[in-house]
Every structure is written in structure tokens, then in C-alpha cells.
Scaffold this motif. Structure first.
Motif, short mmCIF file in Angstrom:
data_model
loop_
_atom_site.label_atom_id
_atom_site.label_comp_id
_atom_site.label_asym_id
_atom_site.label_seq_id
_atom_site.Cartn_x
_atom_site.Cartn_y
_atom_site.Cartn_z
N GLU A 36 0.82 -1.21 0.00
CA GLU A 36 0.00 0.00 0.00
C GLU A 36 0.85 1.26 0.00
O GLU A 36 0.52 2.25 -0.66
CB GLU A 36 -0.95 -0.01 1.19
N ARG A 80 2.14 1.69 -3.52
CA ARG A 80 1.06 2.21 -4.39
C ARG A 80 0.83 3.70 -4.12
O ARG A 80 0.60 4.48 -5.04
CB ARG A 80 -0.22 1.42 -4.17
N ALA A 81 0.84 4.07 -2.84
CA ALA A 81 0.66 5.49 -2.50
C ALA A 81 1.78 6.33 -3.10
O ALA A 81 1.55 7.44 -3.58
CB ALA A 81 0.62 5.65 -0.98
N THR A 129 1.39 7.34 -6.71
CA THR A 129 0.41 8.37 -7.07
C THR A 129 1.08 9.71 -7.30
O THR A 129 0.45 10.64 -7.80
CB THR A 129 -0.67 8.52 -5.97
N THR A 134 5.34 10.67 0.34
CA THR A 134 4.01 10.06 0.42
C THR A 134 4.07 8.67 1.07
O THR A 134 3.27 8.34 1.94
CB THR A 134 3.39 9.95 -0.98
N TYR A 153 2.62 7.54 4.72
CA TYR A 153 1.70 6.41 4.84
C TYR A 153 2.16 5.47 5.95
O TYR A 153 1.37 5.04 6.79
CB TYR A 153 1.58 5.67 3.52
#
Length: 136
Positions: free
Chosen positions: A49, A52-53, A56, A75, A79
Motif C-alpha cells: 500500500e 502504491r501510495a 500516485t 508520500t 503512509y
């Protein structure tokens, strides 16, 4: 009337005295082992995750689409900080981010130790464009 031999007295008690601790040991191993598996799964999920963040953070200012490395690292780190687990982010290319996270969780019984440490790693690559996925 049936007769009992004196040699059998207490044999069930000895069997139970041996089996009960063995069964409790197996139960403790199963419970603590499942805690370890949960920690591994959580570490892998958090790493995926966070990667993936990070992806972005797309830089569209140039003619090619790449990952804005500073924003991506920030980012992913944010997270992980929000999730409460330490980790680090590595930009492995213009469109790829690797995240490694360490999860530490307490065990229920503590037979294998009082805490479980698991490390998860994930690589996310930014896909640009479309494809049919191999469908005819």
C-alpha cells in the motif's frame, strides 16, 4: 463379576499427565505461529500500500511520465508513519518505487518470544498507457 489386575491402576492418569502438556504445547505453537503469519501478512500489505501510495506522485510536467521522486518518498513515508510502522522508501527507477517496512507485534502466549518481527517489501511500477491484457 470382572476382575481387575493391579498392574493397570493409574495408567490413564499417567497418559493424561503426558498428553495434556503436549497438547498445550502444540496449542501454544499454533497460536504464536499464527501471530507470526499475521505479522508477515500485515508487513507485506503495508509495504504494498505504501508503494502504491508513492506511485500516485506522478510527474506530468515533462514529456515523459515519471514518478516525482521527492513527493513519492514523502508520500510513502507518511503512509507508513500514519500506519505506525517504520520503513524506508527507495526510488529504483523513473517509474518504480520499493518500500520495505518492519512490523513488530506482541504474541499472545509468548512461547516463541514476547514479540514477532516481520519485514515486508513491495515494488510498485508506474504503468503508463493501456493494453488489452492479452484478451482476443
Amino acid at each position: 463379576m470382572t476382575s481387575r489386575t493391579r498392574g493397570d491402576d493409574g495408567s490413564v492418569s499417567v497418559m493424561i499427565a503426558v498428553l495434556i502438556p503436549a497438547l498445550l504445547l502444540v496449542l501454544a505453537l499454533v497460536v504464536d505461529g499464527s501471530a507470526r503469519l499475521r505479522a508477515i501478512a500485515r508487513a507485506d500489505a503495508l509495504a504494498a500500500e505504501a508503494a502504491r501510495a508513492a506511485n500516485t506522485a506522478v510527474d506530468t510536467r515533462s514529456t515523459s511520465v515519471t514518478v516525482d521522486t521527492a513527493t513519492a518518498a514523502r508520500t510513502a513515508t507518511d503512509y507508513l508513519a500514519h500506519a505506525g510502522h517504520p520503513g524506508y522508501v527507495t526510488i529504483t527507477g523513473p517509474r518504480a518505487v520499493r518500500v520495505t517496512v518492519t512490523v513488530t507485534e506482541p504474541t499472545t502466549i509468548g512461547l516463541l518470544g514476547s514479540t514477532v518481527h516481520a519485514t515486508g517489501t513491495a515494488l510498485a511500477q508506474l504503468g503508463v498507457g493501456t493494453h488489452d491484457g492479452g484478451l482476443p
